[in-house]
Design an enzyme around this catalytic site. Sequence first.
Site, PDB file in Angstrom:
ATOM      1  N   HIS A 158       0.819  -1.224   0.000  1.00  9.31           N
ATOM      2  CA  HIS A 158       0.000   0.000   0.000  1.00  9.31           C
ATOM      3  C   HIS A 158       0.851   1.273   0.000  1.00  9.31           C
ATOM      4  CE1 HIS A 158      -3.545  -2.391   0.447  1.00  9.31           C
ATOM      5  NE2 HIS A 158      -3.237  -2.816   1.653  1.00  9.31           N
ATOM      6  N   ASP A 193      -2.600 -10.670  -2.305  1.00 11.78           N
ATOM      7  CA  ASP A 193      -3.129 -10.202  -1.013  1.00 11.78           C
ATOM      8  C   ASP A 193      -4.630  -9.927  -1.141  1.00 11.78           C
ATOM      9  OD1 ASP A 193      -1.878  -8.742   1.690  1.00 11.78           O
ATOM     10  OD2 ASP A 193      -3.733  -7.788   0.997  1.00 11.78           O
ATOM     11  N   HIS A 195      -6.171  -7.397  -0.216  1.00 15.73           N
ATOM     12  CA  HIS A 195      -6.382  -5.996  -0.579  1.00 15.73           C
ATOM     13  C   HIS A 195      -5.632  -5.660  -1.867  1.00 15.73           C
ATOM     14  CE1 HIS A 195      -6.755  -6.245   3.882  1.00 15.73           C
ATOM     15  NE2 HIS A 195      -7.803  -5.469   3.657  1.00 15.73           N
ATOM     16  N   ASP A 282      -4.109 -12.846   3.731  1.00 20.14           N
ATOM     17  CA  ASP A 282      -5.348 -12.383   4.361  1.00 20.14           C
ATOM     18  C   ASP A 282      -6.592 -12.656   3.515  1.00 20.14           C
ATOM     19  OD1 ASP A 282      -4.259 -10.526   2.624  1.00 20.14           O
ATOM     20  OD2 ASP A 282      -4.488  -8.798   3.966  1.00 20.14           O
TER      21      ASP A 282
HETATM   22 ZN    ZN Z   1      -4.030  -7.143   2.852  1.00 23.55          ZN
END
Ligand code: ZN
Length: 340
Positions: A158, A193, A195, A282
């Site tokens: 991120h 991931d 996200h 995740d």
């Molecule tokens: Zn994540």
Amino acid sequence: MQLVFSKTQHRHDPRHFLSSGAPQPNPEVPGRIDRLLAGARAAGLGEVAPDDHGAGPLAAIHTPEYLQFLETIFARWQRIPDASPEVVPNIHPDRRDFSYPASAVGQAGYHMADTACPISEGTWEAAYWSAQTAVHAARMVVGGERAVYALSRPPGHHAFADLAGGFCFLNNAAIAAQELRRTHDRVAILDVDLHHGNGTQGIFYGRGDVLTVSIHADPVRFYPFFWGHASERGEGAGLGCNLNLPLPRGSGDEPFLAALDVAIGRIRAFAPGALVVALGLDAFEGDPFGGLTVSTGGFARIGARCAGIGLPTAIVQEGGYLCDALGDNLTAFLTGFREG
Ligand SMILES: [Zn+2]
């Protein structure tokens, strides 16, 4: 397969973040390291500590102002009367094309996208060694290793060139990809991931030499909200070199593996010389973020298919939060990769 790991990464121990506006314990805790380490050891990986490869690989991705900020902001913050014990932004520029602020509070707003990445005394050191871990793994791959696992923590995907966010400070996967570019004309990053890898996408969005592909929960109602949609395809020389494959919330193994096959098809067409897998765990059905429902067996199949791409590969750890199976999911991925 070798595991690269530095104990210094324990030194970042964030306390809180805001979730839907409410203060919550920060889930990106040092305890993640111990679970992941156990998982990698259970997969039979040998262990090496990273060398210090210096600031050069970090500066190849991040701006000088941002690196200076990360290194110095904690000490500067301590001199502000009544400041919080951790550096947390309380103001953000609504546009980033005006003056660069001189003050610590202004710079925190400028360089931090959200409240999930508080900076405390050990944060810079931990983030620095998390990045060095990825650099070391990439250099081992350049040196001829088929695949190397970088236990990088805090995670990185991120983080933009000048912006922390979502538990991330330095973009370890991007730094590894840039290292691999020293010997390969084209490099692909595959981000699995939960996200969207918005920082990674942002760093390479205008470049045609690094393909970025991300499979993730649909950001329409999920972090990082503003990025990760299928319409984002790159720009300029990078047009067509970014592929987002958002999945409906709750998707499990079969939709994930179907998206992975699409991702692999795109990577093969790009014909890179090396691969970075941004390995978040995740997407697991038991992860506290609860966005997707990939099983432990699913991670073994994801690992096998990543290996099937047949490229020299740096596997860089991203997310995956405390739950009973966190280590098992890493073991499953790495075992699947090795047998794939
Ligand atoms: Zn994540």
